[in-house]
Design a protein around this motif. Structure first.
Motif, short mmCIF file in Angstrom:
data_model
loop_
_atom_site.label_atom_id
_atom_site.label_comp_id
_atom_site.label_asym_id
_atom_site.label_seq_id
_atom_site.Cartn_x
_atom_site.Cartn_y
_atom_site.Cartn_z
N ALA A 171 1.67 5.06 12.89
CA ALA A 171 1.15 5.95 11.50
C ALA A 171 -0.18 4.81 11.14
N ASP A 172 -0.97 5.50 10.67
CA ASP A 172 -2.69 5.22 10.31
C ASP A 172 -2.54 4.44 9.71
N GLY A 173 -2.95 3.31 9.48
CA GLY A 173 -3.36 1.34 9.01
C GLY A 173 -1.99 0.90 9.18
N VAL B 114 -4.33 -5.03 11.15
CA VAL B 114 -4.66 -4.51 10.70
C VAL B 114 -5.24 -3.66 11.83
N ASN B 115 -5.52 -3.82 12.38
CA ASN B 115 -5.80 -3.29 14.06
C ASN B 115 -4.92 -4.08 15.42
N TYR B 116 -4.39 -3.22 16.02
CA TYR B 116 -3.34 -3.68 16.79
C TYR B 116 -3.90 -3.64 18.00
N ARG B 117 -4.84 -2.80 18.68
CA ARG B 117 -5.05 -3.07 19.77
C ARG B 117 -6.47 -3.85 19.54
N GLU B 118 -7.00 -4.16 18.98
CA GLU B 118 -8.07 -5.49 19.17
C GLU B 118 -6.95 -6.54 18.59
N GLU B 119 -5.82 -6.49 18.14
CA GLU B 119 -5.69 -7.80 16.88
C GLU B 119 -4.57 -8.70 18.43
N LEU B 120 -3.72 -7.82 18.38
CA LEU B 120 -2.79 -8.15 19.74
C LEU B 120 -3.20 -9.66 21.32
N PRO B 121 -4.19 -8.88 21.85
CA PRO B 121 -4.72 -9.93 22.81
C PRO B 121 -4.51 -10.96 22.42
N THR C 52 -9.51 0.31 3.55
CA THR C 52 -11.00 0.88 3.59
C THR C 52 -11.56 0.36 5.11
N VAL C 53 -11.34 -0.86 5.31
CA VAL C 53 -12.19 -1.43 6.17
C VAL C 53 -12.08 -0.56 7.18
N PRO C 54 -13.37 -0.47 8.13
CA PRO C 54 -13.66 0.04 9.36
C PRO C 54 -12.58 0.25 10.36
N GLU C 55 -12.52 -0.94 10.84
CA GLU C 55 -11.91 -1.43 11.68
C GLU C 55 -10.00 -0.60 11.60
N ARG C 56 -9.59 -0.47 10.82
CA ARG C 56 -8.48 0.05 9.31
C ARG C 56 -7.71 0.61 11.42
N TRP C 57 -6.37 0.26 11.80
CA TRP C 57 -6.05 1.46 12.36
C TRP C 57 -5.88 2.37 12.20
N THR C 58 -5.98 3.38 13.22
CA THR C 58 -6.13 4.96 13.35
C THR C 58 -4.81 5.80 13.27
N ALA C 59 -4.23 4.79 14.65
CA ALA C 59 -2.79 5.48 15.30
C ALA C 59 -3.35 6.32 16.31
N ALA C 60 -4.71 6.80 16.57
CA ALA C 60 -5.37 7.00 17.92
C ALA C 60 -4.18 6.92 19.13
N TRP C 61 -3.76 8.79 19.67
CA TRP C 61 -2.78 8.16 21.05
C TRP C 61 -3.39 7.44 22.04
N ARG D 109 0.00 -8.38 -0.90
CA ARG D 109 1.26 -8.28 -0.26
C ARG D 109 1.23 -7.30 0.52
N PHE D 110 1.60 -5.44 -1.18
CA PHE D 110 1.29 -4.51 -0.24
C PHE D 110 0.01 -3.91 -0.21
N ALA D 111 -1.00 -4.18 -0.13
CA ALA D 111 -2.26 -4.02 0.63
C ALA D 111 -1.86 -4.93 2.11
N GLY D 112 -2.04 -5.79 1.62
CA GLY D 112 -1.84 -6.50 3.23
C GLY D 112 -1.06 -6.01 4.87
N GLY D 113 0.57 -5.42 3.67
CA GLY D 113 1.31 -5.23 4.83
C GLY D 113 2.64 -4.73 3.99
N ALA D 114 2.92 -3.61 3.52
CA ALA D 114 3.34 -3.25 2.45
C ALA D 114 4.80 -3.86 1.97
N GLY D 115 4.22 -5.29 1.03
CA GLY D 115 4.53 -5.86 0.97
C GLY D 115 5.79 -6.87 1.35
N SER D 116 5.31 -7.22 2.95
CA SER D 116 5.87 -7.50 3.66
C SER D 116 5.64 -9.35 3.43
#
Length: 368
Positions: free
Chosen positions: A19-21, A336-343, A27-36, A299-306
């Protein structure tokens, strides 16, 4: 072997990357867009690093705001099937709203994923909490949601165990000469998870599921969830693992991590989306107590209250160890961005968890 049954004492995976985000409302530009292509890349990173699972979120409607948060999301059965063909070790959950998907269809779709993945499918069973989403289907929320879920899951297990067509006369479903082939590779069905907060939901998880998925505000408070589900499961002669969700900001130093957390989840929070998400959750979902809404808006802005895991690799690893010590068997992670931060997370946090005995450094295929 499904990695959820593998050797790692603390199972780790990603949450909501379909899902996006993800879980962040920013609103940061690097937010996850969930492009395939990004979903695919992130899944491969997690798979190759030895993470245990990919857990998607089931969303049909967004939360508005400047980003129209989570309006874009991939359907989870087809998403998992596609990623199953592109990965080799990681478990692939589908998150399914029981009232929206007929159990005969779910049985065949889930078996398909299990065959594509060679036994790595998982099922996250949800009954729904958002009435506006159900309204999109011309349906209302079911007051007997978990009774329906128990019947729904029983049908799937019965179909998988049957030698031929079955008739089924239940309260919610009536099937005539129903059959599904192939059946799932895992028996009696793929690994199941349920995000339940109400007593009826937790009773269902204790009786029917392998994992309860829950949230907490403090690690100490999280222990009460462990005790609650352990007692409910013991009364049925079962043991049920307990999973949770955390949003992660991992940087070389605690100061860098906290600065970024403040930037994306305070300065650049999508405030309208946060407000809509919080008000909807507070009104219709039992996922958080009232104190969480009062004290933990970031926490809700950062991660849905998690629960936030914010800091250096050492700090994040220590917090994860504390969560494990509290009794949690798995953590679903959002970025915030799985592809950039996971490594960075995988390269720097996973070895620290291995040193603590929480992760097996042996490749899963060898360990199995």
């Amino acid at each position: 072997m499904n990695p959820m049954l593998g050797p790692n004492r603390l199972k780790l995976g990603t949450f909501a990357s379909n899902a996006d985000g993800g879980l962040s409302l920013t609103t940061v530009p690097e937010r996850w867009t969930a492009a395939w292509d990004d979903c695919l890349a992130a899944a491969k990173i997690a798979d190759e690093a030895g993470l245990d699972f990919l857990l998607p979120i089931a969303r049909w409607q967004g939360f508005g705001g400047a980003t129209r948060a989570r309006e874009w999301s991939f359907e989870t059965l087809t998403w998992a099937s596609a990623l199953a063909a592109a990965t080799s070790r990681i478990a692939l959950f589908s998150t399914v709203h029981v009232p929206l998907i007929h159990p005969l269809f779910a049985a065949k779709a889930l078996a398909t994923i299990d065959h594509v993945s060679h036994g790595r499918a998982g099922l996250n069973i949800v009954c729904g909490w958002n009435p506006s989403e159900f309204g999109m289907f011309g349906m209302t929320l079911d007051d007997n949601g978990y009774e329906r879920a128990a019947e729904w899951l029983n049908i799937i297990e019965t179909l998988y165990a049957a030698d031929g067509p079955i008739d089924y006369d239940g309260r919610f479903y009536q099937l005539r000469q129903a059959i599904t082939r192939p059946v799932a590779l895992q028996t009696p069905r793929p690994v199941t998870m349920n995000a339940a907060f109400s007593p009826p939901g937790r009773d269902f998880a204790a009786k029917a599921c392998d994992q309860l998925f829950t949230t907490f505000s403090t690690i100490e408070e999280g222990k009460h969830h462990i005790e609650d589900i352990a007692g409910r499961a013991a009364s049925t002669g079962r043991e049920v693992g307990v999973s949770t969700v955390c949003h992660v900001v991992c940087r070389p130093t605690d100061a860098e991590a906290q600065a970024y957390y403040n930037d994306y989840a305070l300065v650049h929070a999508d405030h309208d989306a946060v407000e809509q998400h919080m008000s909807s959750k507070r009104k219709f979902s039992g996922s958080h107590d009232d104190q969480s809404y009062r004290l933990y808006r970031q926490r809700f802005a950062g991660g849905a209250g998690s629960y936030p895991l914010v800091g250096s690799p050492e700090t994040v690893a220590e917090q994860m160890a504390q969560i494990s010590e509290a009794g949690f068997s798995a953590i679903a992670l959002s970025f915030v961005n799985y592809r950039e931060e996971l490594p960075y997370f995988c390269q720097n946090v996973l070895p620290l968890l291995a040193e603590r005995g929480l992760r097996d450094t042996t490749p899963l295929t060898q360990a199995a």
